[in-house]
Enzyme design. Structure first.
Site, mmCIF file in Angstrom:
data_model
loop_
_atom_site.group_PDB
_atom_site.id
_atom_site.type_symbol
_atom_site.label_atom_id
_atom_site.label_comp_id
_atom_site.label_asym_id
_atom_site.label_seq_id
_atom_site.Cartn_x
_atom_site.Cartn_y
_atom_site.Cartn_z
ATOM 1 N N ILE A 19 32.729 40.297 51.529
ATOM 2 C CA ILE A 19 32.531 38.875 51.235
ATOM 3 C C ILE A 19 33.746 38.025 51.589
ATOM 4 C CG2 ILE A 19 30.795 39.221 49.444
ATOM 5 C CD1 ILE A 19 32.971 38.957 47.343
ATOM 6 N N GLY A 20 34.857 38.654 51.986
ATOM 7 C CA GLY A 20 36.024 37.855 52.342
ATOM 8 C C GLY A 20 37.120 38.688 52.965
ATOM 9 N N GLY A 22 41.307 38.286 53.734
ATOM 10 C CA GLY A 22 42.503 37.493 53.506
ATOM 11 C C GLY A 22 43.744 38.207 54.003
ATOM 12 N N GLN A 23 44.892 37.594 53.736
ATOM 13 C CA GLN A 23 46.154 38.173 54.190
ATOM 14 C C GLN A 23 46.440 39.503 53.513
ATOM 15 O OE1 GLN A 23 49.074 35.117 53.489
ATOM 16 N NE2 GLN A 23 48.693 34.140 55.454
ATOM 17 N N GLY A 25 44.146 41.642 52.107
ATOM 18 C CA GLY A 25 43.154 42.680 52.287
ATOM 19 C C GLY A 25 41.744 42.107 52.314
ATOM 20 N N LYS A 42 39.032 43.502 45.594
ATOM 21 C CA LYS A 42 39.954 43.293 46.712
ATOM 22 C C LYS A 42 40.601 44.630 47.056
ATOM 23 C CE LYS A 42 42.436 39.572 47.189
ATOM 24 N NZ LYS A 42 43.476 38.509 47.033
ATOM 25 N N ASP A 145 48.763 27.880 45.891
ATOM 26 C CA ASP A 145 47.871 27.918 47.059
ATOM 27 C C ASP A 145 46.483 27.399 46.689
ATOM 28 O OD1 ASP A 145 47.239 28.295 49.697
ATOM 29 O OD2 ASP A 145 46.873 30.443 49.519
#
Length: 302
Positions: A19-20, A22-23, A25, A42, A145
């Protein structure tokens, strides 16, 4: 469910869908085999080197023990962290961070497809302010962030869902319960949402709670326009799109464009968040009292 403090306990998981990315993982929708609860996981790749592995794991365990204290409807819950018994296809060992699963999409995707009504804008902004106030004043930490892609809808029912601030793996916990100079050191953030104090100082910057307030203002701009904050060179009217051009523009005193058709309370709220001097920005608690969050008619179509 509260955060499970004993990280040696292993929760059996079944990863189901990516589902995603990122930096740190990849994040998957998964199911806990012991409870059948749907969760988000994650998966972080560790180093082959044993000492580097242990150092990284210790960092995550220490940080997540603190994040596990999060208890607010507008923040994603963190449930557990653990080693993965299986290695990644690259051969690297993996570490799992298990979190609350949000059925809705990221805010940055949703605002591109819906008509933002006055009631919805007010409700969602209030939820974000409540979540940020909790981070700042109850947990004494800075997110660093905040942006639309890091804010998730709890469900796809726009009329009833809650916004939930996510991606808190790199939050910084503060040294004091009150705002201080030099609260946080470390470079973090996405350039379109970065505060001037982050950009100007880069890796030696001194950042506190008010950097999240700048990012909040950018998110409200994103909600009313349905796109990333826009930066326009005043001298020639040209839109700036490159990372370095935007960062230089903000460092030199620029800020995102505030749509000129917004009612006064909305424009004033955004403008207060986007003051260049962090000391001049209101706190999240102060923003709760802003007229924008209680006005009846607060927006027109951008």
């Amino acid at each position: 469910m509260v955060f499970e403090k004993d990280c040696s306990n292993i929760i059996p998981l079944r990863l189901e869908k990516l589902i995603g990315i990122g930096q740190e993982g990849r994040t998957y929708q998964a199911v806990r085999n012991d409870t059948n609860e749907v969760v988000a996981v994650k998966c972080i790749l560790l180093d082959f080197d044993q000492s580097a592995q242990e150092k990284k794991i210790k960092h995550y365990q220490t940080h997540l023990q603190k994040i596990g204290k999060l208890d607010h409807p507008n923040l994603v819950r963190h449930i557990h962290c653990q080693r993965d018994a299986e290695r990644h296809e690259s051969g690297l060992p993996q570490y799992h961070i298990i979190m609350e699963f949000c059925k809705g999409a990221p805010l940055s995707d949703i605002v591109k497809t819906i008509t933002m009504t006055p009631v919805l804008l007010r409700r969602w902004t209030r939820q974000l302010v409540e979540g940020i106030a909790y981070l700042h004043d109850d947990l004494h930490c800075v997110h660093r962030d905040i942006k639309g892609s890091n804010i998730l809808l709890s469900s796809m029912d726009i009329s009833t869902c809650q916004l939930k601030i996510s991606d808190m793996g790199d939050m910084k916990f503060l040294r004091s319960e009150t705002t201080q100079v030099n609260e946080v050191s470390g470079y973090k953030g996405t350039f379109a949402f970065m505060s001037p104090e982050i950009i100007v100082e880069l890796d030696k910057h001194n950042v506190g709670r008010r950097t999240d307030i700048w990012s909040l203002g950018c998110v409200v701009v994103e909600m009313v326009t349905g796109r990333l904050p826009k930066f326009v060179n005043i001298s020639d009217g040209r839109e700036l799109t490159g990372m370095h051009a935007v960062m230089y523009f903000v460092a030199m005193g620029g800020s995102p464009v505030i749509p000129d058709n917004l009612p006064g309370p909305v424009a004033d709220f955004i403008g207060n968040c986007l003051r260049h001097n962090p000391a001049d920005r209101p706190s999240a608690v102060e923003l709760k009292e802003h007229s924008f969050l209680s006005a009846d008619d607060i927006i027109t179509s951008p």
